[in-house]
Design an enzyme around this catalytic site. Structure first.
Site, mmCIF file in Angstrom:
data_model
loop_
_atom_site.group_PDB
_atom_site.id
_atom_site.type_symbol
_atom_site.label_atom_id
_atom_site.label_comp_id
_atom_site.label_asym_id
_atom_site.label_seq_id
_atom_site.Cartn_x
_atom_site.Cartn_y
_atom_site.Cartn_z
ATOM 1 N N ASP A 44 0.834 -1.209 0.000
ATOM 2 C CA ASP A 44 0.000 0.000 0.000
ATOM 3 C C ASP A 44 0.866 1.256 0.000
ATOM 4 O O ASP A 44 0.579 2.225 -0.710
ATOM 5 C CB ASP A 44 -0.945 -0.016 1.198
ATOM 6 C CG ASP A 44 -2.012 1.067 1.139
ATOM 7 O OD1 ASP A 44 -2.459 1.429 0.035
ATOM 8 O OD2 ASP A 44 -2.408 1.556 2.205
ATOM 9 N N ARG A 91 -9.223 12.380 -11.258
ATOM 10 C CA ARG A 91 -8.938 12.233 -9.825
ATOM 11 C C ARG A 91 -8.681 10.788 -9.428
ATOM 12 O O ARG A 91 -8.617 10.475 -8.251
ATOM 13 C CB ARG A 91 -10.103 12.793 -8.995
ATOM 14 C CG ARG A 91 -10.351 14.282 -9.183
ATOM 15 C CD ARG A 91 -11.471 14.824 -8.306
ATOM 16 N NE ARG A 91 -12.744 14.147 -8.507
ATOM 17 C CZ ARG A 91 -13.344 13.350 -7.613
ATOM 18 N NH1 ARG A 91 -12.798 13.119 -6.450
ATOM 19 N NH2 ARG A 91 -14.508 12.785 -7.884
#
Length: 125
Positions: A44, A91
């Site tokens: 992550d 985005r």
């Protein structure tokens, strides 16, 4: 419990990252095997490192994280983590990464993720 700081190499556009990291003996889920949650955290972080620089205001959140554990990551070894920005849509940043063994470059764990930058950035209070 990661004693040696990882070494990180970016490409010039910050869309690819290679990390060399030592995973010690005190971060195991089972004896001699690195905890899967640690592998997920490492991935992550590597994914965010290539997603966030491309998002508006360099800000965003993990929207989803998909992990495939291919082989156990044994403790007390150096591994390579590679991440890259696959696609950018306004985005949204789509990214992928994997952890591989040094030498034979066997993929041990791999991940894909979507990071999204909010329409407005929350202010710190």
């Amino acid at each position: 419990m990661i004693i040696v700081p990882p070494i990180m190499f970016y490409n010039k556009s910050f869309t690819e990252l290679t990390i060399i990291i030592h995973l010690g003996k005190k971060i195991c889920g089972h004896d001699g095997i690195i905890h899967g949650g640690l592998a997920a955290t490492v991935l992550d972080e590597a994914l965010a490192a290539v997603a966030l620089p491309s998002l508006p205001k360099n800000f965003g959140f993990t929207a989803n994280l998909n992990i495939n554990y291919r082989k156990p990551i044994m403790s007390d070894q150096w591994v390579v983590v590679r991440s890259k920005l696959d696609k950018l849509e306004e985005r949204k940043a789509f990214v992928s990464a994997h952890i591989e063994s040094i030498g034979d470059q066997v993929v041990l764990t791999e991940a894909t993720s979507l990071y999204i930058s909010p329409k407005s950035i929350p202010s710190a209070k």
